[in-house]
Structure formats: structure tokens, C-alpha cells
Motif scaffolding. Sequence first.
Motif, short mmCIF file in Angstrom:
data_model
loop_
_atom_site.label_atom_id
_atom_site.label_comp_id
_atom_site.label_asym_id
_atom_site.label_seq_id
_atom_site.Cartn_x
_atom_site.Cartn_y
_atom_site.Cartn_z
N UNK A 3 14.91 58.42 -12.70
CA UNK A 3 14.40 58.75 -14.03
C UNK A 3 15.19 59.88 -14.69
N UNK A 4 16.21 60.37 -14.02
CA UNK A 4 17.01 61.49 -14.56
C UNK A 4 16.11 62.65 -14.97
N UNK A 60 16.23 63.73 -18.94
CA UNK A 60 17.46 63.38 -19.65
C UNK A 60 17.38 61.93 -20.09
N UNK A 61 17.76 61.69 -21.32
CA UNK A 61 17.72 60.32 -21.83
C UNK A 61 18.96 60.05 -22.67
N UNK A 62 19.27 58.77 -22.82
CA UNK A 62 20.44 58.40 -23.59
C UNK A 62 21.27 57.38 -22.84
N UNK A 73 25.05 63.41 -11.42
CA UNK A 73 25.59 64.07 -10.24
C UNK A 73 24.69 65.20 -9.78
N UNK A 74 24.13 65.93 -10.74
CA UNK A 74 23.25 67.05 -10.41
C UNK A 74 22.45 67.44 -11.65
N UNK A 75 21.33 68.08 -11.40
CA UNK A 75 20.55 68.69 -12.48
C UNK A 75 20.08 70.06 -12.00
#
Length: 121
Positions: free
Chosen positions: A75-76, A24-26, A32-34
Motif C-alpha cells: 500500500x506504500x 504515497x499515491x500516484x 525502496x524505503x519510506x
Amino acid sequence: QVHLVESGGGLVQPGGSLRLSCAASGSIFSGDAMGWYRQAPGKERELVATLTTGGRTVYADSVKGRFTISGDNAKNTVYLQMNSLKPEDTGVYYCTAILRLTTTVSYDEYWGQGTQVTVSS
């Protein structure tokens, strides 16, 4: 604006393995969760696995013992290691993330475009 980009899908024989990745970027303030969902042809989208930033995991019964979700909060990113794949694992796998952006005060859910996984001999 947030982008979730998945990779790692493909064609594999039954019993084989694949590893999916999602980044995920931005303008992300915090997560919170993925997790991962999948949708087989003619079926509804279903939960595969989720991972909270605190490390709690949830798996669909159908993948327990075969799939492992992991991630890097800094790093999401989130990964899905899929072993002992079966034809019924075939479908489009979607990454999802619950994020708070730098421009918002609440957490919202975001989705990737999906990556195809086909298990067939």
C-alpha cells in the motif's frame, strides 16, 4: 506525479502517544524505503526513522525505545508509533519515500507536506 499525505499529528501531553500515518499515491512502480524526518523551530531537519522494503529499520538515538516505524509495502504506507513523548519531540514531521515511478528508470526521493506534533502540558 506522486503525493505523500501525512496524518495523525496533534497536541499531546508529555508521556503521551501519537501515531503518524503516511500514504504515497500516484504512478508508483516500486518503492525502496519510506521514513520520517522532523524539524523543530530554529533547527535543521533531522532523521527520525526509516524503513526499507526489506524490513531494515534505522532510528535516531533520541527516539530509540520510544518510537516504532512500520509499513505496508503493497500500500506504500508507513506509520510511526510515538510513545513516551517529550517536549523535545515537538516539531513538524515529514514523511519521505524513495520510489521509482512508472515513467522513470531510477529511484528518487519524495516528501510530504508535514504534520505538526506538539508535546506540551
